[in-house]
Design a protein around this motif. Structure first.
Motif, mmCIF file in Angstrom:
data_model
loop_
_atom_site.group_PDB
_atom_site.id
_atom_site.type_symbol
_atom_site.label_atom_id
_atom_site.label_comp_id
_atom_site.label_asym_id
_atom_site.label_seq_id
_atom_site.Cartn_x
_atom_site.Cartn_y
_atom_site.Cartn_z
ATOM 1 N N ARG A 50 9.612 2.159 -9.778
ATOM 2 C CA ARG A 50 10.705 1.767 -8.888
ATOM 3 C C ARG A 50 10.586 0.303 -8.462
ATOM 4 N N TRP A 51 9.378 -0.084 -8.148
ATOM 5 C CA TRP A 51 9.097 -1.390 -7.565
ATOM 6 C C TRP A 51 9.270 -2.533 -8.556
ATOM 7 N N TRP A 95 0.810 -1.222 0.000
ATOM 8 C CA TRP A 95 0.000 0.000 0.000
ATOM 9 C C TRP A 95 0.846 1.277 0.000
ATOM 10 N N MET A 126 5.508 6.747 4.662
ATOM 11 C CA MET A 126 6.095 5.429 4.413
ATOM 12 C C MET A 126 5.135 4.569 3.579
ATOM 13 N N VAL A 127 5.677 3.537 2.961
ATOM 14 C CA VAL A 127 4.903 2.612 2.126
ATOM 15 C C VAL A 127 4.695 1.328 2.927
ATOM 16 N N ARG A 170 10.243 9.568 5.202
ATOM 17 C CA ARG A 170 9.466 9.550 3.959
ATOM 18 C C ARG A 170 9.992 8.484 2.988
ATOM 19 N N ASN A 171 9.069 7.711 2.455
ATOM 20 C CA ASN A 171 9.358 6.706 1.421
ATOM 21 C C ASN A 171 10.151 5.488 1.905
ATOM 22 N N LEU A 224 9.756 -9.679 -6.404
ATOM 23 C CA LEU A 224 9.801 -10.041 -4.984
ATOM 24 C C LEU A 224 9.553 -11.537 -4.845
ATOM 25 N N ARG A 265 14.326 -4.831 -2.758
ATOM 26 C CA ARG A 265 13.774 -4.506 -4.071
ATOM 27 C C ARG A 265 13.534 -2.994 -4.213
ATOM 28 N N TRP A 266 13.034 -2.415 -3.171
ATOM 29 C CA TRP A 266 12.597 -1.020 -3.187
ATOM 30 C C TRP A 266 13.752 -0.031 -3.247
ATOM 31 N N LYS A 267 14.875 -0.408 -2.628
ATOM 32 C CA LYS A 267 15.943 0.576 -2.484
ATOM 33 C C LYS A 267 16.760 0.783 -3.749
ATOM 34 N N GLU A 268 16.481 -0.031 -4.749
ATOM 35 C CA GLU A 268 17.261 0.085 -5.981
ATOM 36 C C GLU A 268 17.209 1.497 -6.569
ATOM 37 N N VAL A 269 16.026 2.064 -6.595
ATOM 38 C CA VAL A 269 15.827 3.343 -7.290
ATOM 39 C C VAL A 269 15.185 4.343 -6.333
ATOM 40 N N PRO A 270 15.732 5.528 -6.215
ATOM 41 C CA PRO A 270 15.099 6.527 -5.329
ATOM 42 C C PRO A 270 13.778 7.010 -5.909
ATOM 43 N N LEU A 271 12.785 7.201 -5.031
ATOM 44 C CA LEU A 271 11.482 7.708 -5.456
ATOM 45 C C LEU A 271 11.513 9.231 -5.409
ATOM 46 N N ALA A 272 11.124 9.849 -6.509
ATOM 47 C CA ALA A 272 11.082 11.317 -6.543
ATOM 48 C C ALA A 272 10.101 11.811 -5.485
ATOM 49 N N GLU A 293 12.903 -8.520 2.010
ATOM 50 C CA GLU A 293 12.931 -8.705 0.554
ATOM 51 C C GLU A 293 12.390 -7.479 -0.170
ATOM 52 N N ALA A 294 11.302 -6.962 0.347
ATOM 53 C CA ALA A 294 10.703 -5.779 -0.277
ATOM 54 C C ALA A 294 11.658 -4.586 -0.197
ATOM 55 N N VAL A 307 12.721 -5.281 -9.730
ATOM 56 C CA VAL A 307 13.158 -6.580 -9.225
ATOM 57 C C VAL A 307 11.949 -7.368 -8.731
ATOM 58 N N GLU A 329 5.243 6.533 -9.954
ATOM 59 C CA GLU A 329 6.681 6.547 -9.658
ATOM 60 C C GLU A 329 7.080 5.333 -8.821
ATOM 61 N N ARG A 388 2.503 9.741 -7.593
ATOM 62 C CA ARG A 388 3.260 9.001 -6.571
ATOM 63 C C ARG A 388 3.190 7.487 -6.814
#
Lengths: 194, 194, 194, 194
Positions: free
Chosen positions: A184-185, A122, D120-121, D87-88, A190, D184-191, D180-181, A188, A180, A177
């Motif tokens: 990003r997600w 989410w 946060m996500v 954030r993020n 999961l 996967r998530w940290k690969e690319v920064p979210l604007a 794991e998430a 890769v 974007e 948002r």
């Protein structure tokens, strides 16, 4: 190409207009393809839903919850739930009602609960609250101070023209948002938790 | 004589002023005696809580929930929960935050859940939403459109003077409603369910 | 004579059987007349709903919320909401799903929100949690530990025979509690808040 | 290296043991470094929280909500909220109480609301419900049927030995999923949305 589906029910046009704003925001992110799907077309366009990297759910708030039409769509998704079809997609949600609070949180919690039951991740609104200090105004983005999803308000006797410009901006920001985040997600895959 | 206790935490004075409005509304109902109890005095004044026909809980919304000080009071009530001391009393609740929505519902749900765990009966706000059509305004009673409990909004940089007159009226109406309900409710004892 | 209406949707018979248990509990309170109303008959039997001292809402939990059929009923009540027809009646609610938690709270919160939007007063389950210490068992009343309303669980592959005897007892207790509260409550009319 | 922080309050050891299970699950994902932080150490170890790719929040459910100690931590995070420090990041949450339901959802909603207020996500539990058909048992993973976060149950008169093996497995799965998430998530920064 990142794909975002916006699936919504609109009774009087407000949610439709707001869904279009969400779609516009998502579309503005390079490399994003958006499907705008009224719940009545969900079955016919299920391939678009199943292929999406992110699904954004939208419903008006009627009597403190999602509309019956949205609930029908919700129940229809149970086959996908059993098969895990939407697992690990991103999700978010939005709603609108005639008053500032109006129990819209209950609708958003329903959208969230649907998403996490499907194993989706989410993405909240991600905007600080607007209009929360004396220099703020109703023209601030996120003027209602929502966090779990996007919220708009329009007077009960007005049509789409009654939706504040700031609410449209808020909903565009939600679309952007999520698009974007989906870009990003999707880099890769999961692994399946178990 | 009907007795109503208002137990609250106030960090910067807003919740205190609103608790006083609730107390004023309750006091206006003939035959009602009101105890206004800051959570810091709850232990010393526990006899007033235990004797009340109705308890109204109040907390500001901090980071989307009740304040730590209110939560400490909540946890302290566990002995009463075990003994059923507050069973079948009436209950209600209120909160305030800096934005119109601001996740105040989460605070209200905590107050409600606390009450029903104690076996209390929940009296909601009972006012239709204000400011939900184009002839309405921020001066309407229940301008935020709350239902489960009473909600107020005050800008983060303002003190008590930042609370709208309509919010004070809304909170007075809550106090009046609970006092009236308590008078009605106390006529006949409710048998123990089992 | 106190009148209690139980209005519910049942997809596979579980909610029907549980609604009957609620009705049985209410019926056991001397001086109580119970109307058991499937949502499909709500329109035809609206006079029974409008005349009731208390209305108990029931829905299965589908995909983390009320069923589409219940949601249709919910939306249908909006005319009564505008006219305040159900104002100050008592209310409560119940749900069932296939797992112990299963997001049943979300369904209960929807039932509660519907009730308080109508200005109704919410009577929770009022039973301490069962099966929460090592001498307890699944045969305890309120074995799931619910508080806001009544909750039952039945395995997805079983029919009504899969509902635990303790859940039936819990639902009977809810009906009894609401009927007793309605008898107590109806003694004196509550003035209109404003 | 992906970093996951688990920040929790434990009153009697259950939440501590479950937090360790979450940490163990996260640790099992190659390239993950885990910080296990009791809320009492949050201020001293704030650098670990601020550097984490994901934060998992844990609190027991006391009187239908987060403990006072967790609420104190929650309120303490307000400076980070104002500065958008978290954030993020990814987030998730878990709780435990003495009964199967026990209003644990209210605690989880508080954890979620805290997270989305920070921008946060939210990564839900992502496991289908266990023990929801007649061939299932209390030994199934996710035996309680949670979705928004992880839920455990332990009898009130038992210590850590009262926690079911299946609950420990469920909490390990949550830790693994979030780690794991986060990878996967940290690969690319979210604007930044705006």
């Amino acid at each position: 190409m990142t794909t975002v589906a916006v699936v919504y029910h609109s009774g009087f046009g407000h949610t439709q207009a707001l869904a279009e704003a969400v779609a516009k925001g998502a579309q503005a992110v390079p490399g994003t393809k958006v499907s705008l799907i009224p719940v009545a077309e969900a079955e016919a366009r299920e391939a678009e839903l199943d292929a999406a990297d992110a699904i954004i759910f939208g419903s008006p708030t009627y009597m403190g919850g999602v509309s019956a039409e949205f609930a029908k769509f919700k129940d229809w998704t149970s086959k996908r739930w059993m098969e895990g079809t939407w697992r690990n997609k991103l999700a978010s949600g939005f709603t609108v009602s005639a008053s500032w609070n109006g129990d819209k949180h209950n609708t958003i919690y329903q959208l969230l609960t649907l998403a996490v039951q499907h194993g989706m991740v989410w993405v909240g609104l991600g905007l600080p609250p607007g209009n929360n200090h004396s220099k703020g105004s109703s023209e601030d983005i996120n003027r209602l101070g929502a966090s779990v999803g996007a919220m708009a308000q329009a007077h009960a006797d007005l049509g789409v023209e009654g939706i504040a410009a700031s609410d449209f901006k808020t909903f565009e920001a939600l679309g952007r948002r999520v698009a974007e985040a989906a870009g990003r997600w999707k880099e890769v895959p999961l692994a399946q938790a178990a």
